[in-house]
Scaffold this motif. Structure first.
Motif, PDB file in Angstrom:
ATOM      1  N   THR A 264       0.805  -1.227   0.000  1.00  5.16           N
ATOM      2  CA  THR A 264       0.000   0.000   0.000  1.00  5.16           C
ATOM      3  C   THR A 264       0.834   1.271   0.000  1.00  5.16           C
ATOM      4  OG1 THR A 264      -0.155  -0.128   2.406  1.00  5.16           O
ATOM      5  CG2 THR A 264      -1.952  -1.090   1.124  1.00  5.16           C
ATOM      6  N   TYR A 265       2.149   1.158   0.251  1.00  2.88           N
ATOM      7  CA  TYR A 265       2.957   2.368   0.233  1.00  2.88           C
ATOM      8  C   TYR A 265       3.558   2.608  -1.146  1.00  2.88           C
ATOM      9  CZ  TYR A 265       6.580   5.751   1.159  1.00  2.88           C
ATOM     10  OH  TYR A 265       7.379   6.858   1.108  1.00  2.88           O
ATOM     11  N   VAL A 266       4.261   1.616  -1.683  1.00  2.00           N
ATOM     12  CA  VAL A 266       4.861   1.790  -2.998  1.00  2.00           C
ATOM     13  C   VAL A 266       3.920   1.350  -4.119  1.00  2.00           C
ATOM     14  CG1 VAL A 266       7.186   1.535  -2.088  1.00  2.00           C
ATOM     15  CG2 VAL A 266       5.956  -0.465  -2.885  1.00  2.00           C
ATOM     16  N   LYS A 267       2.727   0.847  -3.736  1.00  2.00           N
ATOM     17  CA  LYS A 267       1.683   0.421  -4.677  1.00  2.00           C
ATOM     18  C   LYS A 267       2.049  -0.857  -5.414  1.00  2.00           C
ATOM     19  CE  LYS A 267      -0.370   4.156  -3.472  1.00  2.00           C
ATOM     20  NZ  LYS A 267      -1.333   4.075  -2.370  1.00  2.00           N
ATOM     21  N   GLU A 268       3.253  -1.011  -5.858  1.00  2.00           N
ATOM     22  CA  GLU A 268       3.703  -2.219  -6.514  1.00  2.00           C
ATOM     23  C   GLU A 268       4.941  -2.718  -5.773  1.00  2.00           C
ATOM     24  OE1 GLU A 268       2.008  -3.663  -8.705  1.00  2.00           O
ATOM     25  OE2 GLU A 268       0.630  -2.060  -9.232  1.00  2.00           O
ATOM     26  N   PRO A 269       5.321  -3.973  -5.915  1.00  2.00           N
ATOM     27  CA  PRO A 269       4.663  -4.982  -6.730  1.00  2.00           C
ATOM     28  C   PRO A 269       3.489  -5.628  -6.003  1.00  2.00           C
ATOM     29  CG  PRO A 269       6.607  -5.905  -5.728  1.00  2.00           C
ATOM     30  CD  PRO A 269       6.557  -4.453  -5.311  1.00  2.00           C
ATOM     31  N   THR A 270       2.665  -6.311  -6.789  1.00  4.23           N
ATOM     32  CA  THR A 270       1.545  -7.088  -6.267  1.00  4.23           C
ATOM     33  C   THR A 270       1.886  -8.563  -6.415  1.00  4.23           C
ATOM     34  OG1 THR A 270      -0.025  -5.391  -6.883  1.00  4.23           O
ATOM     35  CG2 THR A 270      -0.896  -7.591  -6.577  1.00  4.23           C
ATOM     36  N   TYR A 271       1.498  -9.349  -5.415  1.00  4.25           N
ATOM     37  CA  TYR A 271       1.819 -10.770  -5.451  1.00  4.25           C
ATOM     38  C   TYR A 271       0.589 -11.604  -5.156  1.00  4.25           C
ATOM     39  CZ  TYR A 271       6.687  -9.472  -5.553  1.00  4.25           C
ATOM     40  OH  TYR A 271       7.889  -8.948  -5.932  1.00  4.25           O
ATOM     41  N   TRP A 272       0.467 -12.654  -5.940  1.00  8.55           N
ATOM     42  CA  TRP A 272      -0.508 -13.705  -5.654  1.00  8.55           C
ATOM     43  C   TRP A 272       0.286 -14.891  -5.146  1.00  8.55           C
ATOM     44  CZ3 TRP A 272      -0.779 -18.721  -7.329  1.00  8.55           C
ATOM     45  CH2 TRP A 272      -1.964 -19.418  -7.046  1.00  8.55           C
ATOM     46  N   GLN A 273      -0.206 -15.496  -4.057  1.00  4.04           N
ATOM     47  CA  GLN A 273       0.472 -16.691  -3.552  1.00  4.04           C
ATOM     48  C   GLN A 273      -0.542 -17.757  -3.225  1.00  4.04           C
ATOM     49  OE1 GLN A 273       3.762 -16.276  -0.994  1.00  4.04           O
ATOM     50  NE2 GLN A 273       3.512 -18.276  -0.063  1.00  4.04           N
ATOM     51  N   SER A 274      -0.241 -18.947  -3.713  1.00  2.00           N
ATOM     52  CA  SER A 274      -1.101 -20.091  -3.464  1.00  2.00           C
ATOM     53  C   SER A 274      -1.091 -20.437  -1.986  1.00  2.00           C
ATOM     54  CB  SER A 274      -0.617 -21.294  -4.275  1.00  2.00           C
ATOM     55  OG  SER A 274      -1.280 -22.472  -3.872  1.00  2.00           O
ATOM     56  N   THR A 275      -2.283 -20.685  -1.441  1.00  2.00           N
ATOM     57  CA  THR A 275      -2.366 -21.151  -0.057  1.00  2.00           C
ATOM     58  C   THR A 275      -2.219 -22.664   0.033  1.00  2.00           C
ATOM     59  OG1 THR A 275      -4.783 -21.252  -0.221  1.00  2.00           O
ATOM     60  CG2 THR A 275      -3.820 -19.215   0.646  1.00  2.00           C
TER      61      THR A 275
ATOM     62  N   THR B 283       3.696 -13.001  -9.931  1.00  2.00           N
ATOM     63  CA  THR B 283       3.537 -11.550 -10.059  1.00  2.00           C
ATOM     64  C   THR B 283       2.617 -11.261 -11.241  1.00  2.00           C
ATOM     65  OG1 THR B 283       5.777 -11.186  -9.221  1.00  2.00           O
ATOM     66  CG2 THR B 283       4.716  -9.363 -10.377  1.00  2.00           C
ATOM     67  N   PRO B 284       1.453 -10.678 -11.026  1.00  2.00           N
ATOM     68  CA  PRO B 284       0.554 -10.375 -12.146  1.00  2.00           C
ATOM     69  C   PRO B 284       1.177  -9.352 -13.090  1.00  2.00           C
ATOM     70  CG  PRO B 284      -0.586 -10.261 -10.029  1.00  2.00           C
ATOM     71  CD  PRO B 284       0.862 -10.346  -9.728  1.00  2.00           C
ATOM     72  N   ASP B 285       0.745  -9.400 -14.344  1.00  2.00           N
ATOM     73  CA  ASP B 285       1.285  -8.504 -15.361  1.00  2.00           C
ATOM     74  C   ASP B 285       0.947  -7.046 -15.080  1.00  2.00           C
ATOM     75  OD1 ASP B 285       2.237 -10.735 -16.677  1.00  2.00           O
ATOM     76  OD2 ASP B 285       0.449 -10.935 -17.912  1.00  2.00           O
ATOM     77  N   CYS B 286      -0.202  -6.808 -14.446  1.00  2.00           N
ATOM     78  CA  CYS B 286      -0.645  -5.424 -14.262  1.00  2.00           C
ATOM     79  C   CYS B 286      -1.108  -5.180 -12.829  1.00  2.00           C
ATOM     80  CB  CYS B 286      -1.743  -5.068 -15.248  1.00  2.00           C
ATOM     81  SG  CYS B 286      -3.178  -6.177 -15.157  1.00  2.00           S
ATOM     82  N   GLY B 287      -0.386  -5.744 -11.874  1.00  2.00           N
ATOM     83  CA  GLY B 287      -0.746  -5.514 -10.479  1.00  2.00           C
ATOM     84  C   GLY B 287      -2.074  -6.145 -10.140  1.00  2.00           C
TER      85      GLY B 287
END
Length: 769
Positions: free
Chosen positions: A68-79, A86-90
């Motif tokens: 939430t501070y630098v906005k990126e990167p965004t990560y999806w992680q399998s539970t 890493t998604p292509d567009c956050g």
């Protein structure tokens, strides 16, 4: 300043759900350009109580989070297996579970982060805006027409034969917003042509929108003021302490549910309603049975919002089960309709915010701001490789028992280390507006006290501190003034017109004339004891002194920036151009802060050699903040953007050890407390020391006291006896203090002076009968 720390581009460390074990750790975000030639040591900030700087955006077989501070990167992680993608567009323009949609000029690319599959949905450029996602369709909205109305369309995905279907609406819709969606439909907040506020439910399967029934809770309050939650079974809308639930299967079925909180977030889960009051003193998430009954807490603390997962459960970044550890927690309904809370994914703890640093004689202290304020003290090596204690040596907390802790550590203003084991901050007194110094002993159980300095001084800052003396610049009735104080005596020594000035030990250095000469005034006597020609030919605009090292400039623009070494008579021009930089002088080195970072210049060879440079400016951002030079040693300390503490060494030999101030009474009288105290202040840490008294009448010497390591000051309270416990005879003596430097550089120093011993003992050491 923001409360949260700057996380940088670090990868989130997420653990898998129960049963899995993989943990992916983050790479360090902020590091120096190279290891410092003089050595370097680091200490990470301790875990804080604030929530991680993350936002949860989707939950399926994995979780999608964003920094939430630098906005990126965004990560999806399998539970399930801990994989990270890493998604292509956050977070994309729309998302559902494990899918993220990225919008291009003519198509919407939807990537399934769990399977890795990618598909495209054509878009008519500028004619539709994606609003929500389902496994087979994309909900889009058209721009307003000539009447200001919107139209919804369902765009078919690869497995959907209907490629473009217009949603049938019960009436014209204006000022539309999507307040919730899942795989089956979307909840729409809008205004009709009669200027009535409405809620509508779009059903993807039938491509229709039905208006929710009119109740005071559902239709009379804008969504921005009324919490609304879309669950798989119920839709919930709150108005104060009352919630209305509408069945998704039959919108005519409603239930009224009283709440014992005024919620800011709502989410139905099965036949339960989760409600959270963000403003409450204890903002727990409570669950209310839809059929009525007592509420129960399910989550302890919640950051941001409750999120509906594709499995119909609620997900939240929160704490639970009495633990202070933050995680992505799942609130689900089991086969018997009971609520179950489990950790779906762990998140890396967010370190506490480090705000300020003080550094002297190898002792470091840093202010931490979390839900409360506290100060941690560390100790660094003064010989050999650069090391710093990983565990703090002392701590103070801002509590009602110790209200001065943040004042003494920079929370409310400037602060500094005195070089004798104390830190000092400035502020307005509690009982009056008088400028007050807050003094703390930086050690376990260290005492603290206040010293009133001046009645009317504004815009104040600490220019320097050395032992018992403090130098402050401020404005008095709009005129800039210099204030010199003795914090041991608890009094102001002088208030004089503002001028460049610097403290070193008991000496106050100031310009004398306008040709580059500076003079030292002994604060104990008020007499000028030393003069030095810096060779600049100008009156210093800025002046810093460290032993025999001097730093000066000729103007506010930094012209003529020069270092001078009095022992060798060497004048060293400095490579500073343009506006005046922020510079701090150490023992044979100086540190300059630029817009890009910190530069350490080693002066010990007689030229200015750039020995080390950091890759970025220290944190917190701002010139002169987030870093400190140990004026009584050879170290630089700074905080990087991860709030990691760095201690950087300097190559070359330090200056010889010196006694830079002393406070010894003319008569050591052991019959009164005031006559038993002696102090010697040192220019750098000592490994050991020894005090000897020589009787001037007999010539006999007596070893009085000895000690080990001393960082900054030798503080002696004498009981009138020698090391063997025998009373020292009364008489006239010469004292000799011998001190060994801790860094092994330079010879031991000897200081001498006269003193009279008076007490219960008789001349010759005889005792009364």
């Amino acid at each position: 300043m923001r409360v949260s720390r700057a996380v940088g581009a670090a990868v989130l460390a997420l653990a898998t759900c129960a049963g899995a074990s993989a943990i992916v750790t983050a790479d360090a975000a902020a590091t120096p350009t190279a290891q410092a030639p003089g050595g370097e040591a680091t200490v990470s900030a301790p875990p804080g109580a604030w929530p991680p700087e993350l936002a949860l955006h989707a939950a399926g077989t994995g979780v999608l989070l964003r920094n939430t501070y630098v906005k990126e990167p965004t990560y999806w992680q399998s539970t399930a297996d801990g994989r990270q993608v890493t998604p292509d567009c956050g977070i994309g323009v729309v998302r559902l579970g494990d899918e993220v949609a990225c919008q291009g000029p003519t198509e919407l690319k939807i990537r399934n982060l769990a399977s890795g599959t990618l598909e495209s949905v054509p878009l008519q450029q500028g004619q539709v805006l994606p609003q929500a996602l389902s496994p087979t369709q994309v909900l889009a909205i058209t721009p307003v027409d000539a009447d200001g109305h919107h139209t919804f369309r369902l765009l078919g995905r690869a497995g959907e034969p209907r490629k473009d279907v217009t949603v049938a609406l019960p009436e014209a819709v204006n000022n539309v917003s999507i307040v919730g969606s899942d795989a089956r439909g979307a909840l729409v907040d809008y205004w009709d042509d009669q200027r009535m506020h409405r809620l509508g439910l779009i059903d993807y399967a039938t491509a229709t929108m039905k208006r929710l029934p009119h109740t005071s809770t559902v239709s009379d309050n804008p969504a921005s003021f009324s919490p609304i939650g879309l669950g798989t079974k119920w839709i919930a809308v709150a108005d104060g302490y009352q919630a209305t639930l509408v069945s998704r299967e039959d919108l005519t079925v409603t239930r009224s549910l009283p709440l014992d909180v005024d919620p800011t977030e709502l989410l139905p889960v099965g036949d339960w309603l989760l409600a959270h009051d963000r403003s409450a003193g204890e903002p727990v998430v409570k669950a209310y049975p839809v059929g009525g009954g007592a509420s129960r807490p399910v989550l302890d603390r919640l950051d941001r919002k409750l999120l509906l997962g594709t499995d119909g459960s609620a997900y939240a970044l929160s704490t639970a089960g009495g633990s202070t550890r933050w995680a992505v927690n799942q609130v689900a309904v089991d086969d018997h309709g009971a609520l179950r809370v489990r950790e779906a994914a762990a998140v890396a703890a967010r370190p506490s915010d480090r705000r300020t640093l003080t550094f002297a004689q190898g002792a470091l202290s840093s202010l931490h701001v979390d839900f409360s304020s506290y100060v941690l003290g560390y100790r660094t090596s003064v010989k050999g490789p650069v090391t710093v204690s990983g565990t703090p040596e002392w701590r103070c907390d801002h509590t009602w028992q110790d209200p001065y802790c943040p004042y003494q550590s920079g929370r409310t203003g400037v602060h500094i280390a005195t070089g004798d084991g104390r830190i000092v901050g400035l502020g307005s007194g509690e009982s009056s507006s008088a400028l007050t110094a807050y003094v703390r002993e930086a050690r376990p159980g260290g005492a603290n006290r206040t010293v009133r300095l001046a009645n009317d001084m504004q815009d104040y800052s600490i220019l320097g501190a050395s032992g018992r003396y403090l130098l402050v610049r401020g404005k008095e009735n709009g005129t800039e003034r210099l204030l010199v104080a003795d914090i041991d005596a608890g009094r102001t020594l002088d208030v004089k017109p503002a001028a460049p000035a610097s403290l070193w030990g008991a000496e106050l250095w100031q310009p004398e004339g306008d040709k580059g000469v500076v003079a030292a005034t002994d604060l104990r006597t008020g007499k000028i004891t030393r003069r030095v020609d810096l060779g600049t030919g100008c009156r210093p605009y800025e002046l810093q002194v460290n032993g025999d090292w001097f730093y000066s400039t000729c103007s506010a623009e930094g012209t003529g920036a020069t270092a001078y070494h009095a022992s060798s008579g060497k004048r060293i021009p400095l490579p500073f151009l343009g506006s005046l930089p922020t510079v701090r002088l150490g023992d044979g080195y100086l540190v300059q802060q630029t817009v890009d970072g910190l530069r350490l210049y080693n002066l010990r060879s007689g030229t200015a050699v750039k020995e080390h440079e950091t890759a970025e400016s220290p944190s917190p951002v701002g010139f002169g903040r987030g870093w400190a030079v140990d004026a009584f040693g050879g170290r630089l300390a700074y905080l990087d953007r991860e709030d990691t503490l760095h201690v950087v060494g300097v190559t070359g030999a330090t200056s010889p050890l010196a006694v830079i101030d002393q406070n010894l009474p003319a008569t050591l009288d052991t019959r009164g407390a005031g006559g038993r105290q002696a102090r010697w202040w040192l220019s750098k840490p000592a490994a050991s020391w020894n005090l000897v008294l020589r009787n001037k009448a007999t010539g006999l010497s007596t070893a009085v006291r000895s000690g080990g390591e001393a960082r900054g000051v030798i503080d002696l309270t004498w009981d009138g006896k020698d090391k063997a416990g025998r009373a020292v005879p009364n008489g006239t003596y010469e004292w000799t203090l011998t001190v060994v430097p801790a860094d092994g550089q330079g010879s031991r120093v000897k200081a001498t002076g006269p003193v009279t011993v008076a007490g219960p003992g008789l001349p010759g050491g005889l005792r009364r009968p």
